[in-house]
Design a protein around this motif. Structure first.
Motif, short mmCIF file in Angstrom:
data_model
loop_
_atom_site.label_atom_id
_atom_site.label_comp_id
_atom_site.label_asym_id
_atom_site.label_seq_id
_atom_site.Cartn_x
_atom_site.Cartn_y
_atom_site.Cartn_z
N ALA A 44 0.83 -1.20 0.00
CA ALA A 44 0.00 0.00 0.00
C ALA A 44 0.87 1.25 0.00
CB ALA A 44 -0.93 -0.01 1.22
N GLU A 45 1.93 1.23 0.82
CA GLU A 45 2.84 2.38 0.85
C GLU A 45 3.52 2.58 -0.51
OE1 GLU A 45 4.04 2.04 5.60
OE2 GLU A 45 5.33 1.14 4.07
N LYS A 46 3.89 1.47 -1.16
CA LYS A 46 4.54 1.57 -2.47
C LYS A 46 3.57 2.12 -3.52
CE LYS A 46 8.12 -1.95 -1.98
NZ LYS A 46 9.20 -0.97 -2.10
N PHE A 47 2.30 1.69 -3.43
CA PHE A 47 1.32 2.20 -4.39
C PHE A 47 1.15 3.71 -4.23
CE2 PHE A 47 -3.04 3.59 -5.24
CZ PHE A 47 -3.13 3.29 -6.59
N LEU A 48 1.02 4.17 -3.00
CA LEU A 48 0.85 5.61 -2.77
C LEU A 48 2.08 6.38 -3.26
CD1 LEU A 48 -0.83 5.61 0.77
CD2 LEU A 48 -1.91 6.04 -1.44
N GLU A 49 3.25 5.79 -3.04
CA GLU A 49 4.47 6.44 -3.52
C GLU A 49 4.49 6.50 -5.04
OE1 GLU A 49 9.30 5.60 -3.33
OE2 GLU A 49 8.01 4.69 -1.83
N SER A 50 3.94 5.48 -5.68
CA SER A 50 3.98 5.42 -7.15
C SER A 50 3.05 6.42 -7.81
CB SER A 50 3.63 4.01 -7.62
OG SER A 50 2.24 3.75 -7.44
N ILE A 51 1.98 6.85 -7.11
CA ILE A 51 1.01 7.77 -7.74
C ILE A 51 1.17 9.21 -7.26
CG2 ILE A 51 -0.70 5.93 -8.03
CD1 ILE A 51 -2.26 7.19 -5.66
N GLU A 52 2.12 9.46 -6.37
CA GLU A 52 2.18 10.81 -5.80
C GLU A 52 2.64 11.87 -6.80
OE1 GLU A 52 6.56 10.96 -3.61
OE2 GLU A 52 4.80 10.57 -2.38
N GLY A 53 3.17 11.46 -7.94
CA GLY A 53 3.55 12.43 -8.95
C GLY A 53 2.40 12.86 -9.83
N ASN A 54 1.25 12.22 -9.66
CA ASN A 54 0.11 12.53 -10.52
C ASN A 54 -0.56 13.85 -10.13
OD1 ASN A 54 0.53 10.11 -11.79
ND2 ASN A 54 -1.08 9.02 -10.70
N LYS A 55 -1.03 14.57 -11.14
CA LYS A 55 -1.76 15.81 -10.89
C LYS A 55 -3.03 15.50 -10.08
CE LYS A 55 -3.45 19.96 -13.27
NZ LYS A 55 -4.76 20.03 -12.64
N ASN A 56 -3.36 16.37 -9.16
CA ASN A 56 -4.53 16.28 -8.27
C ASN A 56 -4.33 15.34 -7.08
OD1 ASN A 56 -6.06 18.15 -9.67
ND2 ASN A 56 -7.09 16.61 -10.94
N TYR A 57 -3.19 14.62 -7.02
CA TYR A 57 -2.99 13.70 -5.90
C TYR A 57 -3.07 14.42 -4.54
CZ TYR A 57 -0.53 10.60 -2.64
OH TYR A 57 -0.18 9.85 -1.55
N PRO A 58 -2.36 15.55 -4.33
CA PRO A 58 -2.47 16.20 -3.02
C PRO A 58 -3.87 16.72 -2.74
CG PRO A 58 -1.23 17.59 -4.56
CD PRO A 58 -1.41 16.26 -5.22
N LEU A 59 -4.60 17.13 -3.78
CA LEU A 59 -5.96 17.61 -3.57
C LEU A 59 -6.90 16.47 -3.22
CD1 LEU A 59 -5.91 20.07 -6.55
CD2 LEU A 59 -6.06 20.71 -4.15
N LEU A 60 -6.67 15.30 -3.81
CA LEU A 60 -7.45 14.12 -3.43
C LEU A 60 -7.26 13.81 -1.95
CD1 LEU A 60 -7.09 11.59 -6.39
CD2 LEU A 60 -9.23 12.26 -5.30
N LEU A 61 -6.02 13.88 -1.51
CA LEU A 61 -5.75 13.63 -0.09
C LEU A 61 -6.49 14.62 0.80
CD1 LEU A 61 -1.92 12.81 -0.05
CD2 LEU A 61 -3.75 11.27 0.64
N LEU A 62 -6.44 15.90 0.45
CA LEU A 62 -7.09 16.92 1.27
C LEU A 62 -8.61 16.75 1.27
CD1 LEU A 62 -5.01 20.16 0.54
CD2 LEU A 62 -4.89 18.65 2.53
N HIS A 63 -9.18 16.41 0.13
CA HIS A 63 -10.62 16.18 0.09
C HIS A 63 -11.02 14.95 0.91
CE1 HIS A 63 -10.70 19.16 -3.18
NE2 HIS A 63 -12.00 19.23 -2.95
N LEU A 64 -10.15 13.94 0.88
CA LEU A 64 -10.42 12.76 1.71
C LEU A 64 -10.36 13.13 3.19
CD1 LEU A 64 -9.22 9.18 1.20
CD2 LEU A 64 -8.63 10.27 3.34
N VAL A 65 -9.36 13.93 3.58
CA VAL A 65 -9.24 14.36 4.97
C VAL A 65 -10.47 15.15 5.40
CG1 VAL A 65 -7.93 15.93 6.49
CG2 VAL A 65 -6.72 14.36 4.97
N ASN A 66 -11.10 15.82 4.45
CA ASN A 66 -12.26 16.67 4.74
C ASN A 66 -13.58 15.91 4.78
OD1 ASN A 66 -13.35 19.23 5.28
ND2 ASN A 66 -13.91 19.53 3.12
N LYS A 67 -13.57 14.62 4.42
CA LYS A 67 -14.83 13.85 4.39
C LYS A 67 -15.25 13.48 5.81
CE LYS A 67 -15.81 10.75 1.25
NZ LYS A 67 -16.93 11.39 0.52
N GLN A 68 -16.33 14.10 6.26
CA GLN A 68 -16.78 13.90 7.64
C GLN A 68 -17.28 12.49 7.89
OE1 GLN A 68 -16.33 16.58 9.70
NE2 GLN A 68 -15.53 17.68 7.91
N ASP A 69 -17.76 11.80 6.83
CA ASP A 69 -18.35 10.47 7.02
C ASP A 69 -17.31 9.35 7.03
OD1 ASP A 69 -17.73 11.00 4.38
OD2 ASP A 69 -19.38 9.84 3.55
#
Length: 983
Positions: A44-69
């Protein structure tokens, strides 16, 4: 050909859509990163490392952090992953932007509001991320951040205000330790203008609100938490210098500090003995703040100081021994130490009665071995050792009390020695009456003697400056050695540990005979059932083996250690077999040092040692958790290889047979912590082989060493380049010429990096030295183009030094005339600029014995074997070049810096890479022997003689007119030593 084919070219960023499907996928992988099962977690850590260069990746993380449910643990994991992503990638290094510009802008627009509206544990991670972004972007690229934060302070909502203050603290705390500069001060001034009034107004109002809401416990907790973080921000903003704004408002701040130090809020006290309360945190920070003012701002703070001394004294007298007060007591004592150490304030303590009272009521009570210390000693020995012996006890009562004693002794050494001596003797007498019951008295006595006697120390030698009024040898003979001599290794473990520590701390001050005599006793103490005792014995043994004796030789020689070596090794390996403590770094370091001391005398024990080491390596590789243990394990293996192969070069294959299967497992599993170590050991084994004999097992690995993923990790680069150099130097003939473009592609990538350009030079120089000219001919001009393109874009001292060495090596290998021809082919008359702007002014910057030899040989080739320089278009540079060479020989290294050097951080310099620990016993990379001359000065004299013999009478006038008088004297001295004279 415009460039080489590089295995490390950056892959273009893909785009990830901001949709529920991607958020769900990301959530699943984040959940897997929380698994205790490495087989689930690592992919799982390797997968996240492999996609972190993709556009919108940091924004996906922030939106996930913001999901109250979503489950809070997944949101928190997302915040941590985001913070670490920012830490790795936000900085733009060598013009490589790993985050899309649009993502950068949107992150900065979104993160502040998200952070302020998040639960506390998420808020903390996002606040740290803002701090990291701010380090690189604030204020120039994040101009609205400060106004956003100050606007949020106007809401009156203390949950939001606390978030703002935590962010401000994260953002501004770097001001505490950064070097002063005009740019930094301009930034701080801008922050002060925008934030200091808001901070002061909030602080003032919040102190007032504590009286209004005195009966509201929840409100009081929030208010005092806010005051604590405001005090932290105050500390950051006042660390560099005393700002005019705070000087104008010093009465307000100091008045409130006084109020908050003396206020009592029983309702905010925690119930247990361990948990630190809000009031302790606040008062601790205030102690830090006023200690800073006492150290740095004498004149402005002087009027307030006596009142604070009274406040702190009352505070120390009132606090109990419970651990929850430790930080507050420590900081309060540090304040008194700061005051006592200043000559301006020393008169406050000069009265003998005052000193006695301080010793009796403040120092001694805080040096006592408490029940909580005893519990830590027995239940968490690792943490006890970390605090007591590794220098991380900065926040302990004992350390702070010790610092106060040293500060007072600085001005009143005789008085303090007299006062303490009486207490020490009384405590030792009480111990002798009933050791089993009164052992804490001796513990305190030993600690007092150590505090009083020690005045200065180093990591290598221990205490190096002492109080001459304390007889350390006499104390050791009477009260330390008898405890060490006692055959019962488990008798009163705390006292045993204290005595071993005394020997360790004063090892450079005690007579050599005492230190030699305790080695067998320390080996016995390795058998103690107390982890603290046997670890202290291992630590002290290792440090004694480093001591120097007569004629600066080792105090403990190989022959001295050999008779006890079997028992030493047995006991150390028993320590590494204790359940839960198998990865014992102290035992492994002592093992390493023992083998280093024994050298050839270790040979009879090595078969058993290597069996145990390789088995431990195999087990540890499954889940490395102790970095220091790992390092000493690989150091010990390196050392064993060196010792065996020194006496028996044919033993290399035996090591390869044992280690290769384990190395293969490590590389296939990509155990990141171990990969750089494996590369270093492979280099060592390969370098120990004669040229032209690289086995197929190595050659099969060679293409893999150019995989892009390996070069994405900074810690791999140094070891990888050394390994590639070993391949080239030992088997250039075995390397397919098809591999040259990828090798040169690595060189091209590294040369573009200010952090790693030196590694690129190491590689290309080894290639030029060992590949035939016919194989390299079609690449040479492109190599020169790459080097001079980098020179034009960024001229750092490190690059210039390496470029000079490279040009000189090329001149030795292919002829100086070829060097001039190549440089001039890039631009008409360009070599003249190289001489005038690089070689002549900067030759003296070259450092390193081999590098200086190469530079000298290359410059001599230019002077004596290069017609364009002595009879062509560059003849005006001949005499200045000769004088530059004489300066290289005669003058100290020129360590002045070039303008672009300020762009290089400490971690960007050679010898250090994040996550790369160089193995000392693996030795250095293979040294070039291209400049194989014993005496460069004699070589210069000989070559000049031959040159002038070919052109009689031409060079005498050039030397007499072109060289300064002192340079001519140096040259004549060389000629006289060679029994030569110029024609």
């Amino acid at each position: 050909m415009s460039e080489f084919t590089s295995p490390t070219d950056t892959i273009l960023m893909s785009e990830m859509e901001l949709n529920d499907s991607n958020l769900q996928t990301l959530s699943g992988y984040l959940m897997q990163t929380l698994s205790p099962d490495a087989a689930v977690r690592r992919p799982a850590e390797k997968f996240l490392e492999s996609i972190e260069g993709n556009k919108n990746y940091p924004l996906l993380l922030l939106h996930l952090v913001n999901k109250q449910d979503l489950d809070l643990s997944i949101r928190t994991s997302g915040a941590i992953v985001f913070k670490n992503f920012i830490k790795r990638n936000w900085e733009i290094v060598d013009d490589q932007n790993k985050i899309h510009e649009d993502d950068r802008s949107r992150v900065k627009a979104f993160i502040v509001d998200l952070m302020l509206g998040s639960p506390l544990n998420i808020q903390k991670q996002l606040s740290d991320a803002i701090s990291i972004i701010g380090k690189f972007d604030f204020p120039k690229k994040w101009t609205d951040l400060l106004s956003k934060l100050t606007t949020k302070c106007e809401t009156g909502d203390f949950n939001i205000i606390n978030g703002v203050m935590h962010t401000a603290h994260s953002l501004f705390k770097r001001y505490r330790y950064e070097f002063k500069s005009q740019e930094l001060w301009m930034e701080i001034k801008m922050v002060l203008n925008g934030f200091a009034p808001t901070l002061t107004d909030l602080f003032n109002k919040t102190v007032g609100l504590t009286a209004v809401h005195k009966d509201n416990l929840i409100a009081m907790r929030t208010l005092y938490s806010s005051l604590t973080i405001m005090c932290k921000v105050f500390c950051s903003l006042n660390s560099q210098d005393l700002p005019e704004y705070f000087e104008d408002n010093i009465a307000l701040w100091m008045g409130h500090f006084h109020t908050l130090l003396v206020v009592q809020e029983p309702s905010l006290e925690t119930d247990g003995d361990e948990e630190v309360g809000i009031m302790q945190e606040l008062k601790s920070q205030i102690c830090d703040n006023i200690a800073m003012y006492a150290r740095k701002y004498d004149e402005e703070f002087g009027a307030y100081l006596p009142g604070f001394v009274t406040d702190i004294w009352g505070l120390l007298i009132s606090l109990g021994p419970q651990p929850k007060y430790d930080l507050l007591v420590s900081n309060a004592l540090q304040f008194l130490a700061s005051v006592a150490d200043r000559p301006t304030y020393s008169k406050l303590f000069e009265d003998t009665n005052a000193l006695t009272s301080i010793c009796e009521k403040v120092v001694i009570p805080n040096m006592e071995f408490r029940t909580s210390d005893e519990e830590l000693f027995e239940d968490n020995p690792e943490e006890y050792i970390r605090r007591d012996i590794e220098g991380s006890d900065v926040d302990t009562r004992r350390r702070a009390a010790c610092d106060l004693v040293r500060a007072l002794s600085h001005h009143f050494e005789a008085k303090m020695t007299e006062i303490f001596s009486a207490y020490v003797m009384a405590m030792l007498a009480k111990y002798e009456q009933n050791p089993a019951t009164n052992w804490k008295c001796k513990d305190s006595a030993i600690y007092m003697v150590t505090s009083l006697a020690a005045k200065g120390q180093t990591q290598r030698s221990g205490i190096t400056q002492i109080n001459e009024l304390v007889n350390l040898t006499d104390f050791a003979s009477k009260y330390i050695i008898p405890e060490i001599d006692n055959a019962d290794v488990n008798k009163i473990p705390v006292i045993k540990a204290d005595c071993v520590k005394y020997l360790m701390v004063f090892r450079s001050q005690l007579p050599g005979q005492i230190m030699l005599g305790v080695v067998p006793r320390l080996i016995n103490l390795l058998e103690s059932s107390s982890p603290v005792v046997h670890n202290y014995a291992a630590i002290t043994t290792e440090k004694i083996l480093l001591l120097r004796g007569l004629n600066n030789g080792p105090l403990v020689t190989s022959d001295m250690l050999a008779p006890v070596a079997r028992q030493l090794f047995k006991n150390l390996f028993v320590m590494t077999s204790i359940a839960g403590a198998e990865e014992n770094e102290y035992a492994m370091k002592a093992l390493m040092r023992s083998i280093s001391t024994l050298q050839e005398n270790v040979m009879p024990f090595l078969p058993e040692i290597l069996t145990k080491l390789t088995e431990r390596l195999r087990i540890t590789a499954r889940n490395p958790s102790k970095p220091h243990f790992n390092h000493y394990l690989f150091e010990t293996l390196s050392l064993a290889i060196r010792i065996v192969c020194k006496s028996n070069p044919e033993a290399v294959p035996s090591f390869e047979d044992v280690l290769f299967p384990i190395f293969q497992e490590i590389l296939q599993a990509d155990v990141q912590e171990f990969v750089p170590y494996v590369f270093q050991l492979l280099s060592l084994l390969l370098e120990l082989r004669p040229s032209g004999t690289i086995p197929d097992s190595y050659m099969a690995l060679f293409p893999c060493l150019m995989m892009p993923v390996l070069y994405e990790r900074p810690g791999n680069i140094g070891p990888l380049i050394r390994l590639l150099q070993a391949f080239v130097s030992r088997g250039a003939a075995q390397i397919s010429l098809d591999q040259l473009p990828p090798l040169l592609g690595i060189f091209q990538k590294l040369i573009a990096s200010k952090a790693n350009d030196h590694e690129g030079f190491y590689l290309v120089q080894t290639i030029f030295e060992h590949f035939p000219q016919s194989a390299l001919e079609k690449y040479i001009k492109q190599i020169f183009i790459i080097l001079f393109q980098r020179l034009s874009s960024s001229k750092t001292t490190k690059f210039i030094k390496n470029l000079i060495v490279f040009l000189c090596l090329f001149s030795i290998k292919y002829g100086a005339a070829k060097t001039v021809e190549l440089v001039d082919s890039l631009q008409h008359q360009m070599f003249g600029m190289v001489l005038e702007r690089i070689i002549i002014p900067d030759l003296q910057k070259v450092s390193g014995t081999m590098e200086k030899k190469i530079a000298a040989s290359g410059v001599i080739a230019l002077l004596c074997n290069c017609p364009p320089l002595f009879e062509g278009s560059y003849s005006q540079f001949w005499a200045p070049t000769l004088e530059a060479l004489l300066k290289l020989f005669e003058l100290p290294e020129d360590d002045s810096l070039l303008p672009d050097d300020h762009f290089i951080d400490v971690e960007d310099t050679p010898g250090y890479q994040a996550a790369y620990s160089r193995l000392a016993f693996a030795g250095d990379r293979v040294q070039s022997n291209i400049a194989d001359i014993d005496n460069p000065q004699l070589h210069l004299a000989t070559c000049l003689y031959k040159l002038t013999a070919a052109y009689p009478g031409r060079f005498g006038p050039i030397i007499s007119q072109g060289l300064q008088a002192d340079a001519q004297m140096v040259l004549n001295r060389y000629l006289q030593s060679a029994n030569l004279s110029l024609c």
